[in-house]
Design an enzyme around this catalytic site. Structure first.
Site, PDB file in Angstrom:
ATOM      1  N   ASP A  50       0.906  -1.282  -0.240  1.00  0.00           N
ATOM      2  CA  ASP A  50       0.082   0.081  -0.050  1.00  0.00           C
ATOM      3  C   ASP A  50       0.787   1.423   0.075  1.00  0.00           C
ATOM      4  O   ASP A  50       2.185   1.256   0.255  1.00  0.00           O
ATOM      5  CB  ASP A  50      -0.835   0.172   1.094  1.00  0.00           C
ATOM      6  CG  ASP A  50      -2.030  -1.064   1.304  1.00  0.00           C
ATOM      7  OD1 ASP A  50      -2.251  -1.506   0.063  1.00  0.00           O
ATOM      8  OD2 ASP A  50      -2.797  -1.229   2.149  1.00  0.00           O
ATOM      9  N   LYS A  72      -4.169   3.753  -3.205  1.00  0.00           N
ATOM     10  CA  LYS A  72      -4.226   5.498  -3.733  1.00  0.00           C
ATOM     11  C   LYS A  72      -3.358   5.993  -3.539  1.00  0.00           C
ATOM     12  O   LYS A  72      -2.118   6.006  -2.749  1.00  0.00           O
ATOM     13  CB  LYS A  72      -5.311   5.879  -2.854  1.00  0.00           C
ATOM     14  CG  LYS A  72      -6.671   5.208  -2.612  1.00  0.00           C
ATOM     15  CD  LYS A  72      -7.705   6.181  -2.011  1.00  0.00           C
ATOM     16  CE  LYS A  72      -8.967   5.433  -1.959  1.00  0.00           C
ATOM     17  NZ  LYS A  72      -9.321   4.350  -0.842  1.00  0.00           N
ATOM     18  N   MET A 185      -7.947   8.339   9.776  1.00  0.00           N
ATOM     19  CA  MET A 185      -8.289   8.935   8.571  1.00  0.00           C
ATOM     20  C   MET A 185      -9.278   9.988   8.881  1.00  0.00           C
ATOM     21  O   MET A 185     -10.523  10.096   8.319  1.00  0.00           O
ATOM     22  CB  MET A 185      -9.159   7.814   7.781  1.00  0.00           C
ATOM     23  CG  MET A 185      -8.290   6.811   7.287  1.00  0.00           C
ATOM     24  SD  MET A 185      -9.390   5.466   6.465  1.00  0.00           S
ATOM     25  CE  MET A 185      -9.389   4.330   7.885  1.00  0.00           C
TER      26      MET A 185
HETATM   27  N1  SAH Z   1      -3.647  -0.335   8.827  1.00  0.00           N
HETATM   28  C1  SAH Z   1      -3.307   0.867   9.385  1.00  0.00           C
HETATM   29  C2  SAH Z   1      -4.398   1.872   9.103  1.00  0.00           C
HETATM   30  C3  SAH Z   1      -4.858   2.174   7.736  1.00  0.00           C
HETATM   31  S1  SAH Z   1      -5.850   3.545   7.552  1.00  0.00           S
HETATM   32  C4  SAH Z   1      -2.872   0.732  10.787  1.00  0.00           C
HETATM   33  O1  SAH Z   1      -2.902  -0.072  11.492  1.00  0.00           O
HETATM   34  O2  SAH Z   1      -2.212   1.799  11.027  1.00  0.00           O
HETATM   35  C5  SAH Z   1      -5.128   4.786   7.055  1.00  0.00           C
HETATM   36  C6  SAH Z   1      -4.997   5.836   8.394  1.00  0.00           C
HETATM   37  O3  SAH Z   1      -4.040   5.267   9.261  1.00  0.00           O
HETATM   38  C7  SAH Z   1      -4.353   7.077   7.815  1.00  0.00           C
HETATM   39  O4  SAH Z   1      -5.506   7.959   7.511  1.00  0.00           O
HETATM   40  C8  SAH Z   1      -4.030   7.445   9.217  1.00  0.00           C
HETATM   41  O5  SAH Z   1      -4.922   8.158   9.994  1.00  0.00           O
HETATM   42  C9  SAH Z   1      -3.318   6.421   9.876  1.00  0.00           C
HETATM   43  N2  SAH Z   1      -1.859   6.185   9.548  1.00  0.00           N
HETATM   44  C10 SAH Z   1      -1.176   5.332   8.858  1.00  0.00           C
HETATM   45  N3  SAH Z   1       0.203   5.337   9.038  1.00  0.00           N
HETATM   46  C11 SAH Z   1       0.143   6.363   9.808  1.00  0.00           C
HETATM   47  C12 SAH Z   1       1.350   7.283  10.433  1.00  0.00           C
HETATM   48  N4  SAH Z   1       2.647   6.642  10.205  1.00  0.00           N
HETATM   49  N5  SAH Z   1       1.287   8.514  11.037  1.00  0.00           N
HETATM   50  C13 SAH Z   1      -0.098   8.769  11.027  1.00  0.00           C
HETATM   51  N6  SAH Z   1      -1.285   8.019  11.008  1.00  0.00           N
HETATM   52  C14 SAH Z   1      -0.964   6.909  10.338  1.00  0.00           C
END
Ligand code: SAH
Length: 268
Positions: A50, A72, A185
């Site tokens: 991703d 995306k 998100m």
């Molecule tokens: N599976 C992922 C989440 C995916 S949804 C997890 O467990 O973290 C995507 C959202 O994850 C983003 O919009 C943001 O809110 C968050 N996110 C993912 N990586 C991030 C990071 N390094 N810093 C802050 N937010 C993050």
């Protein structure tokens, strides 16, 4: 490498041809990868990843591995979930060693559950490897404890990205729990969410932390209050990916930083 670590590495699972590993890459910093994810990177011949997977993590892949991007990026149409699962199944049937790598934990707002169901239904052998989810990593990296005795007894992990349909969230009900809310998100709908939380009785001065790109070189942290968080994130041009934490646990950061100023090891 110390012997105990060598032994632990030697006992890591083997990624067989025709198998898929559905793994979490953590929030960004390769130091927060699991050894199992690292083993997957070292063995996979195809890595389907991703946009959220940090380039420093992908750089740890086996030199012969090929990469496929599934997610995306820059407004271009993203492959549908059905296309992604079809692709994983096709790669496995072609006897590749497939690593499906997702940011954070694969099963926290990451469609890992859907992909596992599809692989299982197709009879593809797979393994799910947990990762450190960004919601928890972002709090910890920002010196905000996810739980603190006397402050909170639960933590709500919730997506801010959902419509009015069957997935609609009752923000008022979440506010009434008086437990901290960790929003994934959340930036895009933050005006709606903040208004709904305040309408349900949450204090406009409730502390809020926004942690963008947690554990990545561009990491940014904003500490604010519920009533002005939307204006400030806009003014300061905060962008996804960001975790938004709302609740009393956020106050601990200031205390901890003030105290940590007196010790050698600084915190973020
Ligand atoms: N599976 C992922 C989440 C995916 S949804 C997890 O467990 O973290 C995507 C959202 O994850 C983003 O919009 C943001 O809110 C968050 N996110 C993912 N990586 C991030 C990071 N390094 N810093 C802050 N937010 C993050």
């Amino acid at each position: 490498m110390i012997d105990a670590l060598k032994t632990a590495m030697a006992r890591l699972p083997v990624l067989e041809p025709g198998h898929v590993w559905l793994a979490g890459a953590g929030p960004g910093d390769p130091g927060l990868l699991t050894l199992q994810a690292l083993a997957g990177l070292g063995q996979a011949d195809v890595i389907v990843h991703d946009a959220l997977v940090d380039p420093r993590v992908l750089a740890l892949a086996h030199p012969g591995a090929s990469f496929e991007f599934a997610g995306k990026r820059g407004g271009k149409p993203s492959p549908s979930q059905a296309n992604i699962t079809d692709r994983l199944i096709a790669l496995a049937r072609a006897k590749h060693r497939v690593l499906r790598l997702k940011g954070g934990d694969p099963c926290v707002f990451g469609r890992g559950g859907e992909e596992a169901l599809a692989l299982a239904a197709a009879g593809i052998p797979f393994r799910i490897i947990p990762g450190i989810t960004s919601g928890l990593a972002a709090l910890t990296i920002a010196s905000i404890p996810a739980t603190l005795r006397g402050v909170n007894q639960a933590l709500i992990l919730v997506t801010g990205h959902c419509g009015d349909g069957e997935d609609a969230i009752d923000w008022g009900a979440l506010a009434r729990t008086r437990q901290p809310i960790v929003l994934y998100m959340g930036l895009r709908n933050l005006d709606h969410i903040a208004a709904a939380l305040m309408a349900a009785g949450l204090d406009p001065h409730e502390p809020v932390a926004v942690i963008a790109a947690a554990t990545q070189p561009e990491q940014r942290i904003l500490i604010s209050e519920l009533h002005r968080i939307v204006a400030e994130t806009r003014e300061l041009e905060f962008e996804a990916p960001a975790i938004i934490a709302i609740g009393a646990i956020v106050r601990v950061r200031a205390k901890l930083l003030a105290l940590a100023g007196r010790v050698a090891e600084m915190v973020a």
